[in-house]
Design an enzyme around this catalytic site. Sequence first.
Site, PDB file in Angstrom:
ATOM      1  N   TYR A 132       2.244  -0.259  -4.314  1.00 58.04           N
ATOM      2  CA  TYR A 132       1.806   1.046  -4.847  1.00 58.04           C
ATOM      3  C   TYR A 132       2.230   2.173  -3.903  1.00 58.04           C
ATOM      4  O   TYR A 132       2.847   3.160  -4.324  1.00 58.04           O
ATOM      5  CB  TYR A 132       0.285   1.025  -5.009  1.00 58.04           C
ATOM      6  CG  TYR A 132      -0.347   2.354  -5.371  1.00 58.04           C
ATOM      7  CD1 TYR A 132      -0.233   2.879  -6.647  1.00 58.04           C
ATOM      8  CD2 TYR A 132      -1.067   3.077  -4.424  1.00 58.04           C
ATOM      9  CE1 TYR A 132      -0.815   4.091  -6.979  1.00 58.04           C
ATOM     10  CE2 TYR A 132      -1.657   4.286  -4.743  1.00 58.04           C
ATOM     11  CZ  TYR A 132      -1.527   4.790  -6.025  1.00 58.04           C
ATOM     12  OH  TYR A 132      -2.101   5.995  -6.342  1.00 58.04           O
ATOM     13  N   VAL A 133       1.908   1.997  -2.633  1.00 61.08           N
ATOM     14  CA  VAL A 133       2.225   3.035  -1.643  1.00 61.08           C
ATOM     15  C   VAL A 133       3.740   3.251  -1.571  1.00 61.08           C
ATOM     16  O   VAL A 133       4.221   4.388  -1.577  1.00 61.08           O
ATOM     17  CB  VAL A 133       1.652   2.641  -0.258  1.00 61.08           C
ATOM     18  CG1 VAL A 133       2.177   3.554   0.839  1.00 61.08           C
ATOM     19  CG2 VAL A 133       0.118   2.658  -0.305  1.00 61.08           C
TER      20      VAL A 133
END
Length: 227
Positions: A132-133
């Site tokens: 996600y990051v």
Amino acid sequence: MPTVVVVGASGKIGRRLVRLLAERGDEVRAVVRRPEQADEMAALGGTGVLLDLERTDVEGMAAVVRGADAVVFTAGAGAGSGPERKRTVDLGGSVLLAEGAALAGVERFVQVSAAGVDRPVDEDADPSWRAYVEAKAEADTRLRATDLDWTILRPGPLTDDPGVGAVTLSAAGDAGEVTRDDVAALVVACLDEAATIGVQWGVAGGGELLDEAVQDAARSQAPPRRH
Ligand SMILES: NC(=O)c1ccc[n+]([C@@H]2O[C@H](COP(=O)([O-])OP(=O)(O)OC[C@H]3O[C@@H](n4cnc5c(N)ncnc54)[C@H](OP(=O)(O)O)[C@@H]3O)[C@@H](O)[C@H]2O)c1
């Protein structure tokens, strides 16, 4: 009446944004994946447009955004999704929207990203969190590298509390908890303020009244990136 395309329109920020834009008279193309969501978009004042980010291509995206004045990316694979969908939605969807917008000649692009995504992720972090990051960071990097008139908003943790109409914007990326109501209103304020083109802000709730925060933060930036 401006036309705005919202990608991620059925999401929690997306719904708020569709309603806000429609209430002030914008024409809103609300991009959703399922027919029943299109009906919900109509109830909010938008026009539902069926498109799955993971099952289209640049031409398909360009067809959806052609003739619009601006696009907003507020989609995400969401909690519970694995690393693969972080790449296909949070990253791939944003890149596709940027490429489709460029192909269709739509220059204005506001992206809802997330705070702190340029910081290194712990080695033992959950793989979905890492993905996600990395997806958010890369989506922002790719958008900044385009010739589009971009604005990138990086809020901290989102809440469903009622909006307070005030935010703190940080060019250094500082961020904090903020309501989805206020992020949606911030997107609208950015669409209205050309001085937000070429800026990336960390966002926290509370502080300065929203429109003033946008104007003050835009003024105190280095000269906006125009082309
Ligand atoms: N949660 C937080 O604290 C936090 C903090 C900072 C930033 N953010 C980011 O802020 C953004 C908006 O947040 P939110 O709470 O509004 O997210 P959300 O409610 O999860 O909305 C995500 C939207 O993306 C759509 N989407 C997912 N896959 C798609 C696909 N293949 N094709 C088309 N649309 C697709 C979803 O559609 P469906 O309804 O069809 O699934 C939904 O409309 C997200 O990018 C999120 O990562 C979140």
